[in-house]
Design a protein around this motif. Structure first.
Motif, PDB file in Angstrom:
ATOM      1  N   GLU A  32       1.020  -1.548   0.155  1.00  0.00           N
ATOM      2  CA  GLU A  32      -0.334   0.046   0.208  1.00  0.00           C
ATOM      3  C   GLU A  32       0.588   1.249  -0.530  1.00  0.00           C
ATOM      4  N   VAL A  33       2.106   0.961   0.276  1.00  0.00           N
ATOM      5  CA  VAL A  33       3.145   2.483   0.642  1.00  0.00           C
ATOM      6  C   VAL A  33       3.785   1.942  -0.642  1.00  0.00           C
ATOM      7  N   VAL A  34       4.345   1.402  -1.427  1.00  0.00           N
ATOM      8  CA  VAL A  34       5.424   1.400  -2.530  1.00  0.00           C
ATOM      9  C   VAL A  34       4.257   1.086  -3.536  1.00  0.00           C
ATOM     10  N   LYS A  35       3.403   1.603  -3.470  1.00  0.00           N
ATOM     11  CA  LYS A  35       2.251   0.932  -5.383  1.00  0.00           C
ATOM     12  C   LYS A  35       2.140   2.619  -5.030  1.00  0.00           C
ATOM     13  N   MET A  36       2.499   3.387  -4.427  1.00  0.00           N
ATOM     14  CA  MET A  36       2.574   4.754  -4.792  1.00  0.00           C
ATOM     15  C   MET A  36       3.421   5.298  -5.770  1.00  0.00           C
ATOM     16  N   LEU A  37       4.495   4.554  -4.913  1.00  0.00           N
ATOM     17  CA  LEU A  37       6.155   5.341  -5.254  1.00  0.00           C
ATOM     18  C   LEU A  37       6.287   5.167  -6.643  1.00  0.00           C
ATOM     19  N   SER A  38       7.272   5.946  -7.413  1.00  0.00           N
ATOM     20  CA  SER A  38       7.514   5.529  -8.728  1.00  0.00           C
ATOM     21  C   SER A  38       8.418   4.165  -8.794  1.00  0.00           C
ATOM     22  N   ARG A  39       9.578   4.700  -7.785  1.00  0.00           N
ATOM     23  CA  ARG A  39      11.268   3.794  -7.761  1.00  0.00           C
ATOM     24  C   ARG A  39      11.285   2.488  -7.023  1.00  0.00           C
ATOM     25  N   VAL A  40      10.512   2.023  -6.405  1.00  0.00           N
ATOM     26  CA  VAL A  40      10.766   1.104  -5.488  1.00  0.00           C
ATOM     27  C   VAL A  40       9.854   0.086  -6.028  1.00  0.00           C
ATOM     28  N   PRO A  41      10.801  -1.022  -5.607  1.00  0.00           N
ATOM     29  CA  PRO A  41      10.231  -2.449  -6.704  1.00  0.00           C
ATOM     30  C   PRO A  41       9.689  -3.152  -5.249  1.00  0.00           C
ATOM     31  N   TYR A  42       8.408  -4.486  -5.865  1.00  0.00           N
ATOM     32  CA  TYR A  42       7.867  -5.054  -3.786  1.00  0.00           C
ATOM     33  C   TYR A  42       7.765  -6.016  -4.612  1.00  0.00           C
ATOM     34  N   PRO A  43       8.331  -6.825  -4.098  1.00  0.00           N
ATOM     35  CA  PRO A  43       8.875  -6.664  -2.416  1.00  0.00           C
ATOM     36  C   PRO A  43      10.000  -5.887  -2.750  1.00  0.00           C
ATOM     37  N   TYR A  44      10.096  -5.463  -1.379  1.00  0.00           N
ATOM     38  CA  TYR A  44      11.435  -4.323  -0.993  1.00  0.00           C
ATOM     39  C   TYR A  44      13.097  -5.522  -1.698  1.00  0.00           C
ATOM     40  N   ASP A  45      13.499  -4.402  -1.822  1.00  0.00           N
ATOM     41  CA  ASP A  45      15.064  -5.078  -2.068  1.00  0.00           C
ATOM     42  C   ASP A  45      15.778  -4.812  -1.783  1.00  0.00           C
ATOM     43  N   SER A 158       5.917   3.499 -12.225  1.00  0.00           N
ATOM     44  CA  SER A 158       5.678   2.758 -11.030  1.00  0.00           C
ATOM     45  C   SER A 158       6.226   1.448 -10.757  1.00  0.00           C
ATOM     46  N   VAL A 159       7.593   0.951 -10.238  1.00  0.00           N
ATOM     47  CA  VAL A 159       7.888   0.069 -10.980  1.00  0.00           C
ATOM     48  C   VAL A 159       7.716  -0.551  -9.957  1.00  0.00           C
ATOM     49  N   SER A 160       6.803  -0.869  -8.748  1.00  0.00           N
ATOM     50  CA  SER A 160       5.897  -2.008  -7.929  1.00  0.00           C
ATOM     51  C   SER A 160       4.903  -2.577  -8.590  1.00  0.00           C
ATOM     52  N   ARG A 161       4.592  -1.636  -9.480  1.00  0.00           N
ATOM     53  CA  ARG A 161       3.154  -2.249 -10.823  1.00  0.00           C
ATOM     54  C   ARG A 161       3.499  -2.568 -12.169  1.00  0.00           C
ATOM     55  N   GLY A 162       4.667  -2.297 -12.251  1.00  0.00           N
ATOM     56  CA  GLY A 162       5.066  -2.579 -13.909  1.00  0.00           C
ATOM     57  C   GLY A 162       4.588  -1.730 -14.926  1.00  0.00           C
ATOM     58  N   SER A 163       4.255  -0.454 -14.236  1.00  0.00           N
ATOM     59  CA  SER A 163       3.279   0.130 -15.556  1.00  0.00           C
ATOM     60  C   SER A 163       3.352   1.606 -15.199  1.00  0.00           C
ATOM     61  N   SER A 164       3.113   2.075 -16.384  1.00  0.00           N
ATOM     62  CA  SER A 164       2.855   3.520 -15.760  1.00  0.00           C
ATOM     63  C   SER A 164       1.242   4.542 -15.472  1.00  0.00           C
ATOM     64  N   VAL A 165       1.096   5.482 -14.155  1.00  0.00           N
ATOM     65  CA  VAL A 165      -0.308   5.190 -13.904  1.00  0.00           C
ATOM     66  C   VAL A 165       0.152   7.111 -13.979  1.00  0.00           C
ATOM     67  N   PRO A 166      -1.312   7.238 -14.176  1.00  0.00           N
ATOM     68  CA  PRO A 166      -1.555   9.079 -14.327  1.00  0.00           C
ATOM     69  C   PRO A 166      -1.344   9.957 -12.989  1.00  0.00           C
ATOM     70  N   ALA A 167      -0.831  10.997 -13.490  1.00  0.00           N
ATOM     71  CA  ALA A 167      -0.309  11.465 -11.746  1.00  0.00           C
ATOM     72  C   ALA A 167      -0.161  12.760 -12.817  1.00  0.00           C
ATOM     73  N   LEU A 168      -0.535  13.977 -11.468  1.00  0.00           N
ATOM     74  CA  LEU A 168      -0.502  15.214 -11.515  1.00  0.00           C
ATOM     75  C   LEU A 168       1.016  15.605 -11.329  1.00  0.00           C
ATOM     76  N   ARG A 169       1.922  16.335 -12.355  1.00  0.00           N
ATOM     77  CA  ARG A 169       2.785  17.992 -12.252  1.00  0.00           C
ATOM     78  C   ARG A 169       2.429  18.455 -11.624  1.00  0.00           C
ATOM     79  N   THR A 170       3.023  19.198 -10.237  1.00  0.00           N
ATOM     80  CA  THR A 170       2.499  20.472  -8.927  1.00  0.00           C
ATOM     81  C   THR A 170       4.117  20.896  -9.428  1.00  0.00           C
ATOM     82  N   GLU A 171       3.699  22.765  -9.176  1.00  0.00           N
ATOM     83  CA  GLU A 171       4.771  23.337  -9.041  1.00  0.00           C
ATOM     84  C   GLU A 171       4.394  24.065  -8.137  1.00  0.00           C
ATOM     85  N   VAL A 172       5.874  24.743  -7.115  1.00  0.00           N
ATOM     86  CA  VAL A 172       5.149  26.265  -6.370  1.00  0.00           C
ATOM     87  C   VAL A 172       6.642  27.154  -7.025  1.00  0.00           C
ATOM     88  N   THR A 173       7.201  28.276  -6.699  1.00  0.00           N
ATOM     89  CA  THR A 173       7.769  28.968  -7.047  1.00  0.00           C
ATOM     90  C   THR A 173       8.525  28.447  -5.390  1.00  0.00           C
TER      91      THR A 173
END
Length: 181
Positions: A32-45, A158-173
């Motif tokens: 549930e934590v890693v599925k929301m991350l881009s670079r972390v595999p599941y299971p944790y390596d 998403s490395v843990s999902r093995g696919s790309s997932v829709p996301a929102l890019r945000t910015e702040v100055t």
């Protein structure tokens, strides 16, 4: 500049240490934590985690040339998550995660506030980007609360999902953030 420690009312943000490996494996062993991350595999390596922590320690030795810098978040003396800035030689991007049992307590808003304040006060960057998966409402709320504005929809690998997932890019100055959004 050497490694720093940031303190908030409830948290300490500190550079990662090799001894954090076991706690990282425990917290990032939760899909549930890693599925929301881009670079972390599941299971944790564990080997990849060990290498990542070693590189993280090394990056703090020369902050000016580092491509990434990370903080681990401690609460009551125990690591509960992490915040990182990547692409520091370009427009930096913030990423973060929190162990599931710590969700919903405002810890990440508190930690991101401290980390972004540090970034803007200690570097020449005028813009910070963030990306969160559309389904990750908690992460999107943190960014919005701290003044980040949505700028585009993107695909997030998403490395843990093995696919790309829709996301929102945000910015702040820098100005928006340091002037209270």
């Amino acid at each position: 500049m050497s490694a720093v420690s940031l303190k908030t009312s409830r948290l300490e943000l500190r550079p990662p240490e090799p001894d954090d490996l076991e706690r990282c494996a425990e917290l990032l062993g939760d899909y549930e934590v890693v599925k929301m991350l881009s670079r972390v595999p599941y299971p944790y390596d564990l080997e990849a985690g060990k290498d990542y922590l070693a590189r993280s320690v090394e990056r703090w030795r020369d902050v000016a040339s580092a491509d990434e810098l990370g903080f681990h978040i401690d609460h009551d003396g125990q690591m509960i998550g992490a915040i990182g800035f990547k692409t520091l030689q370009e427009t930096p991007k913030i990423g973060y995660w929190l162990g599931r049992s710590y969700w919903g307590n405002g810890f990440m808003s508190e930690a991101v506030q401290a980390a972004v304040t540090w970034l803007f006060r200690n570097t020449a960057h005028d813009l910070l980007a963030g990306e969160a998966m559309i389904e990750n409402s908690g992460s999107l709320k943190v960014l919005e609360k701290l003044g980040f504005r949505g700028v585009s929809k993107v695909d997030c690998e998403s490395v843990s999902r093995g696919s790309s997932v829709p996301a929102l890019r945000t910015e702040v100055t820098r100005t928006e953030f340091l002037n209270g959004h």
